[in-house]
Scaffold this motif. Structure first.
Motif, PDB file in Angstrom:
ATOM      1  N   TYR A 155       0.826  -1.209   0.000  1.00 18.69           N
ATOM      2  CA  TYR A 155       0.000   0.000   0.000  1.00 18.69           C
ATOM      3  C   TYR A 155       0.861   1.261   0.000  1.00 18.69           C
ATOM      4  CZ  TYR A 155      -4.284  -2.643   0.724  1.00 18.69           C
ATOM      5  OH  TYR A 155      -5.345  -3.490   0.571  1.00 18.69           O
ATOM      6  N   LEU A 156       1.971   1.218   0.698  1.00 19.36           N
ATOM      7  CA  LEU A 156       2.882   2.365   0.716  1.00 19.36           C
ATOM      8  C   LEU A 156       3.417   2.649  -0.687  1.00 19.36           C
ATOM      9  CD1 LEU A 156       4.355   4.472   2.463  1.00 19.36           C
ATOM     10  CD2 LEU A 156       6.175   2.786   2.760  1.00 19.36           C
ATOM     11  N   LEU A 157       3.758   1.604  -1.416  1.00 18.64           N
ATOM     12  CA  LEU A 157       4.209   1.787  -2.800  1.00 18.64           C
ATOM     13  C   LEU A 157       3.120   2.435  -3.645  1.00 18.64           C
ATOM     14  CD1 LEU A 157       6.095  -1.572  -3.440  1.00 18.64           C
ATOM     15  CD2 LEU A 157       7.106   0.704  -3.206  1.00 18.64           C
ATOM     16  N   TRP A 158       1.897   1.980  -3.467  1.00 23.14           N
ATOM     17  CA  TRP A 158       0.807   2.568  -4.226  1.00 23.14           C
ATOM     18  C   TRP A 158       0.569   4.019  -3.825  1.00 23.14           C
ATOM     19  CZ3 TRP A 158      -3.085  -2.026  -3.714  1.00 23.14           C
ATOM     20  CH2 TRP A 158      -2.698  -3.051  -4.572  1.00 23.14           C
ATOM     21  N   ASP A 159       0.746   4.348  -2.543  1.00 33.08           N
ATOM     22  CA  ASP A 159       0.601   5.739  -2.105  1.00 33.08           C
ATOM     23  C   ASP A 159       1.632   6.640  -2.772  1.00 33.08           C
ATOM     24  OD1 ASP A 159      -1.516   5.130  -0.491  1.00 33.08           O
ATOM     25  OD2 ASP A 159      -0.367   5.125   1.378  1.00 33.08           O
ATOM     26  N   GLU A 160       2.787   6.072  -3.064  1.00 30.44           N
ATOM     27  CA  GLU A 160       3.851   6.823  -3.734  1.00 30.44           C
ATOM     28  C   GLU A 160       3.758   6.707  -5.256  1.00 30.44           C
ATOM     29  OE1 GLU A 160       5.937   8.931  -2.295  1.00 30.44           O
ATOM     30  OE2 GLU A 160       4.845   8.482  -0.444  1.00 30.44           O
ATOM     31  N   ILE A 161       2.642   6.172  -5.720  1.00 32.97           N
ATOM     32  CA  ILE A 161       2.343   6.002  -7.137  1.00 32.97           C
ATOM     33  C   ILE A 161       3.429   5.186  -7.835  1.00 32.97           C
ATOM     34  CG2 ILE A 161       1.538   7.146  -9.240  1.00 32.97           C
ATOM     35  CD1 ILE A 161       0.874   9.573  -7.526  1.00 32.97           C
ATOM     36  N   VAL A 162       3.744   4.049  -7.222  1.00 33.28           N
ATOM     37  CA  VAL A 162       4.678   3.086  -7.783  1.00 33.28           C
ATOM     38  C   VAL A 162       3.906   1.784  -7.964  1.00 33.28           C
ATOM     39  CG1 VAL A 162       6.801   1.788  -7.345  1.00 33.28           C
ATOM     40  CG2 VAL A 162       6.617   4.171  -6.602  1.00 33.28           C
ATOM     41  N   ALA A 163       4.140   1.113  -9.058  1.00 35.81           N
ATOM     42  CA  ALA A 163       3.533  -0.193  -9.334  1.00 35.81           C
ATOM     43  C   ALA A 163       2.004  -0.132  -9.319  1.00 35.81           C
ATOM     44  CB  ALA A 163       4.041  -1.242  -8.354  1.00 35.81           C
ATOM     45  N   THR A 164       1.458   0.835 -10.025  1.00 37.82           N
ATOM     46  CA  THR A 164       0.007   0.995 -10.030  1.00 37.82           C
ATOM     47  C   THR A 164      -0.665   0.376 -11.251  1.00 37.82           C
ATOM     48  OG1 THR A 164       0.267   3.184 -10.997  1.00 37.82           O
ATOM     49  CG2 THR A 164      -0.002   3.065  -8.605  1.00 37.82           C
ATOM     50  N   SER A 165       0.094  -0.055 -12.238  1.00 36.45           N
ATOM     51  CA  SER A 165      -0.532  -0.723 -13.377  1.00 36.45           C
ATOM     52  C   SER A 165      -1.070  -2.077 -12.900  1.00 36.45           C
ATOM     53  CB  SER A 165       0.479  -0.926 -14.505  1.00 36.45           C
ATOM     54  OG  SER A 165       1.396  -1.946 -14.170  1.00 36.45           O
ATOM     55  N   PRO A 166      -2.084  -2.596 -13.554  1.00 36.83           N
ATOM     56  CA  PRO A 166      -2.650  -3.879 -13.107  1.00 36.83           C
ATOM     57  C   PRO A 166      -1.608  -5.002 -13.024  1.00 36.83           C
ATOM     58  CG  PRO A 166      -4.142  -2.837 -14.653  1.00 36.83           C
ATOM     59  CD  PRO A 166      -2.892  -2.005 -14.644  1.00 36.83           C
TER      60      PRO A 166
END
Length: 135
Positions: free
Chosen positions: A92-103
């Motif tokens: 979730y932290l990675l997603w908060d930093e807009i990393v690894a957001t592609s499906p």
């Protein structure tokens, strides 16, 4: 003539009959369940600390419960829950930093979190058992 409207039967909101369960969906649900289960594990840690501070008799009772096969299973499960929640939180932290957001990237880091939690649990308990002389 008055027009008659036909009611279209469709769900009011999306649900599991419409969506295919994905790894990210399953991980999200499991992250919440594990978070709740960690409250029980925290009670075990509190019991351990209180037993340690209360003296040898209280600690012997804890040791007896924790040393049984069921106690060991619960402790291994608690270890997995801690690590699963940790790696899920990092996801979730990675997603908060807009990393690894592609499906595809989201699926990959979900699988990495699963494998890391399982491998970490095995590693922790291998060290514990080797220190005890079991392995």
């Amino acid at each position: 003539m008055a027009e008659q409207r036909q009611a279209v039967e469709r769900p009011l909101s999306p649900h599991l009959q419409i969506y295919r369960v994905t790894i990210t969906m399953a991980m999200s649900i499991l992250h919440r369940i594990v978070g709740v289960a960690l409250y029980g594990g925290t009670a075990l840690v509190a019991w351990w600390l209180i037993a340690t501070a209360s003296g040898p008799d209280a600690y012997a009772v804890f040791q007896s419960a924790a040393g049984s096969w069921l106690g060991q299973l619960v402790l291994i499960g608690f270890t997995w829950a801690l690590l699963h929640h940790l790696f899920g939180g990092i996801r979730y932290l990675l997603w908060d930093e807009i990393v690894a957001t592609s499906p595809k990237a989201a699926d990959v880091i979900s699988w990495i979190a699963i494998v890391a939690a399982l491998a970490g649990t095995v590693l922790v308990w291998a060290v514990i058992f080797s220190m005890r002389g079991v392995i």
